[in-house]
Design an enzyme around this catalytic site. Structure first.
Site, PDB file in Angstrom:
ATOM      1  N   GLU A  43       0.840  -1.202   0.000  1.00 44.58           N
ATOM      2  CA  GLU A  43       0.000   0.000   0.000  1.00 44.58           C
ATOM      3  C   GLU A  43       0.875   1.252   0.000  1.00 44.58           C
ATOM      4  O   GLU A  43       1.843   1.351   0.757  1.00 44.58           O
ATOM      5  CB  GLU A  43      -0.890  -0.006   1.246  1.00 44.58           C
ATOM      6  CG  GLU A  43      -1.780   1.224   1.392  1.00 44.58           C
ATOM      7  CD  GLU A  43      -2.695   1.171   2.607  1.00 44.58           C
ATOM      8  OE1 GLU A  43      -3.609   2.009   2.691  1.00 44.58           O
ATOM      9  OE2 GLU A  43      -2.500   0.291   3.479  1.00 44.58           O
ATOM     10  N   LYS A 132      -9.019   3.680  -3.065  1.00 39.69           N
ATOM     11  CA  LYS A 132      -9.567   3.291  -1.761  1.00 39.69           C
ATOM     12  C   LYS A 132     -10.896   3.994  -1.509  1.00 39.69           C
ATOM     13  O   LYS A 132     -10.995   5.222  -1.619  1.00 39.69           O
ATOM     14  CB  LYS A 132      -8.548   3.645  -0.675  1.00 39.69           C
ATOM     15  CG  LYS A 132      -8.700   2.894   0.637  1.00 39.69           C
ATOM     16  CD  LYS A 132      -7.504   3.209   1.525  1.00 39.69           C
ATOM     17  CE  LYS A 132      -7.438   2.306   2.730  1.00 39.69           C
ATOM     18  NZ  LYS A 132      -6.256   2.604   3.573  1.00 39.69           N
ATOM     19  N   CYS A 167      -6.210  -2.554   2.406  1.00 35.53           N
ATOM     20  CA  CYS A 167      -6.234  -2.481   3.856  1.00 35.53           C
ATOM     21  C   CYS A 167      -7.637  -2.716   4.412  1.00 35.53           C
ATOM     22  O   CYS A 167      -8.262  -3.718   4.098  1.00 35.53           O
ATOM     23  CB  CYS A 167      -5.626  -1.154   4.309  1.00 35.53           C
ATOM     24  SG  CYS A 167      -4.937  -1.190   5.989  1.00 35.53           S
TER      25      CYS A 167
END
Length: 302
Positions: A43, A132, A167
């Site tokens: 990430e 995201k 995540c």
């Protein structure tokens, strides 16, 4: 069909876009020469996950020093399209390897930053991105929310369909379902979560989606920060991220890893037939679904 994958648990050259891409190329060349076909980086590997940074912000107040630090982060983030994307495309082409990496993306129109994962083919170049959906906690200070067609992307490759979430998006059941509906077979999960419970999350996603899961994290020590950034840390900070990268089979078995407390690269050869075999007794979008009871729609999707 078999595919040899490599998961890179490394640190970037922090806040240095050019040097990080050079470091990536060195790693890509090494593992491409070993026959790897897919390489995954963590990430926000470009230009680095800004762990412990406050950017001079508290509720109701921002400092000039924090704004200057944000500008430095912004200037070293990757713009799509742009010359640095073209550089990554050329690297993938030169070494004939499919590349997936986390970046902080600088939007060329609105100027905002996004936590993004990009897919680059050795033959087709840039194939798409996932932004995201919901940055976690204080991440929202620097990362905007992804929306529309840029958030739930899958791409078709010669060795299977790739997709994934970043995540804690992996704790969003409906986001996972959106990828399952598209038939994801290689589920990519770059993260900054280094808790031991993360392994169980990766195993759950693999069992639920009947797909291979590739979890990728950084190992990050305080010494990986340039000296000027170490003022962001508390005196007792040492290891900032333990890693925990892992590769999981469609039935939830850890094939490689988890890798803790050091830098390294996990390599595994995946038999894509296992995806079909695992659906004998469970298929979340097939014989184990109940469309007579449940409906599911993703807004603004491709």
């Amino acid at each position: 069909m078999r595919v040899k994958v490599a998961v890179v648990q490394e640190t970037p050259v922090f806040f240095n876009l050019e040097a990080t891409i050079q470091k990536m190329e060195n790693t890509i060349a090494e593992y491409a020469s070993q026959g790897c076909q897919l390489l995954v980086f963590p990430e926000s590997f470009i230009p680095g996950y800004p762990r412990k940074f406050t950017f001079g912000s508290t509720i109701g107040q921002r400092s000039n020093q924090g704004r200057q630090l944000y500008q430095q982060y912004w200037e070293n983030s990757l713009e799509l399209p742009g010359k640095h994307l073209a550089q990554l495309e050329q690297i993938a082409k030169t070494h004939q390897i499919f590349l997936v990496t986390g970046i902080t993306e600088r939007d060329s129109i609105n100027g905002s930053l996004y936590c993004t994962m990009i897919y680059i083919s050795p033959n087709q170049g840039y194939m798409g991105k996932h932004r995201k959906i919901k940055p976690t906690g204080v991440e929202r200070l620097v990362w905007a929310e992804g929306h529309g067609a840029d958030v739930l992307t899958t791409v078709q490759t010669e060795f299977g369909k790739l997709g994934g979430l970043i995540c804690w998006e992996n704790y969003m059941p409906l986001a996972r379902m959106a990828l399952y509906q598209q038939g994801v077979q290689l589920y990519i999960a770059p993260t900054a979560d280094a808790r031991e419970t993360w392994t169980a999350t990766m195993q759950h996603v693999a069992c639920e989606g009947r797909c291979f899961v590739i979890g990728c994290n950084q190992y990050f020590h305080k010494d990986d920060y340039p000296t000027e950034f170490q003022v962001q840390l508390a005196e007792d900070d040492s290891v900032l991220c333990r890693g925990g990268s892992v590769i999981v089979s469609p039935q939830g078995k850890c094939i490689a890893g988890p890798l803790w407390d050091k830098k390294g690269v996990l390599v595994a050869e995946l038999d894509m037939d296992e995806v079909i075999q695992s659906k004998l007794d469970f298929d979340v979008i097939g014989h184990y679904s109940r469309p007579d009871l449940f409906t599911f729609t993703v807004k603004n999707s491709q």
